[in-house]
Design an enzyme around this catalytic site. Sequence first.
Site, PDB file in Angstrom:
ATOM      1  N   HIS A 240       0.849  -1.197   0.000  1.00  0.00           N
ATOM      2  CA  HIS A 240       0.000   0.000   0.000  1.00  0.00           C
ATOM      3  C   HIS A 240       0.882   1.243   0.000  1.00  0.00           C
ATOM      4  O   HIS A 240       1.843   1.326   0.763  1.00  0.00           O
ATOM      5  CB  HIS A 240      -0.899   0.018   1.237  1.00  0.00           C
ATOM      6  CG  HIS A 240      -1.614   1.327   1.435  1.00  0.00           C
ATOM      7  ND1 HIS A 240      -1.349   2.174   2.502  1.00  0.00           N
ATOM      8  CD2 HIS A 240      -2.568   1.935   0.693  1.00  0.00           C
ATOM      9  CE1 HIS A 240      -2.115   3.246   2.408  1.00  0.00           C
ATOM     10  NE2 HIS A 240      -2.862   3.126   1.324  1.00  0.00           N
ATOM     11  N   SER A 241       0.570   2.199  -0.869  1.00  0.00           N
ATOM     12  CA  SER A 241       1.253   3.483  -0.912  1.00  0.00           C
ATOM     13  C   SER A 241       2.759   3.262  -1.075  1.00  0.00           C
ATOM     14  O   SER A 241       3.178   2.620  -2.036  1.00  0.00           O
ATOM     15  CB  SER A 241       0.898   4.288   0.339  1.00  0.00           C
ATOM     16  OG  SER A 241       1.200   5.645   0.180  1.00  0.00           O
ATOM     17  N   LEU A 242       3.583   3.775  -0.159  1.00  0.00           N
ATOM     18  CA  LEU A 242       5.025   3.545  -0.254  1.00  0.00           C
ATOM     19  C   LEU A 242       5.326   2.063  -0.410  1.00  0.00           C
ATOM     20  O   LEU A 242       6.198   1.670  -1.201  1.00  0.00           O
ATOM     21  CB  LEU A 242       5.726   4.091   0.998  1.00  0.00           C
ATOM     22  CG  LEU A 242       7.175   3.641   1.207  1.00  0.00           C
ATOM     23  CD1 LEU A 242       8.083   4.175   0.096  1.00  0.00           C
ATOM     24  CD2 LEU A 242       7.678   4.078   2.581  1.00  0.00           C
TER      25      LEU A 242
END
Length: 312
Positions: A104-106
């Site tokens: 998720h995300s980074l």
Amino acid sequence: MSENKGKEVAIPVPWGTVAAQSWGDGQGEKWLLIHGWLDNSNSFHYLAPLLSQRGDTVIAIDLPGSGHSSWLPQGLMYHDLEFLGAIHRVIKYLKWVEFGLIGHSLGGGLALTYAATFPEQVTHLIMLDITYLPVRPLTPPQFQLRIRQAIESIELAEAKFGTGNGKVYKTKEDVRDRMMQPPVYLRDEGVLETYTPESADILLERGLKEVEGGFVLRRDIRLVLPSIHHIDWNDQREQAKEIKCPHLIIEASKGPKSKFAHSMYDIYRLNPKFKQVDIEGLHHVHLNQHQTVNKVIMDFLDECDRNKKAKL
């Protein structure tokens, strides 16, 4: 929340341990789950047990400096690209030959770069509300300015906090209220919320520590400082060409956006195994609307299984 907890795992690394949670009995497909910036492995509170119910083995890590993982030695900076080395150490410790990556995300950006760098290891790539390895927030793109701010900011942080975690909050509710306020860089992009109170509580269950006078966040304060370097945009596009495995991106309608992020889709679509799904929701949609997101992921994996069997 305890019923969704995994078994605690501590993976030795030269600076201490990478903490993780595990689900499953070591059989079936293997999955490594990587959380986003300033979060922890509880980011996969709903998804990880569901994957294990398929008969798969799941490991969700706390990145260095996050959750229950060891902090880097004092005097050092955190470079997001160097998280890849920690991930590789985890894989070698587990003795995994092939596995899927979900981030998720980074964490999704790290999964992308790992999959492009070690393509023979990665069977599936699933990225949640991210299309590339992002620049850490508040990091200037200009070379000299970026270096200066990174160096000066760590000196300021050491002078202000020493070896501590940062601000002490009187109550858990105070911490949650702070989490519910997006940082300035997101508000400037029109993102006014990312968590629901329930999602914030899930992350705080693993990310909070009680100290004298109240509570502190377990994460290392150095993780919020500008990064001294980031991956070049041309390198990002080149690595996108290396993804040949089944690849799913789930994008939240109210998550952070950028022109560069969407420019990556043209490259990803060259892979016939690529799929993009848009969902109405906030950046932490995988927690806030976990049933919707998890159904997309499970349907994608079922489709991958059908395609694989059809070729046998």
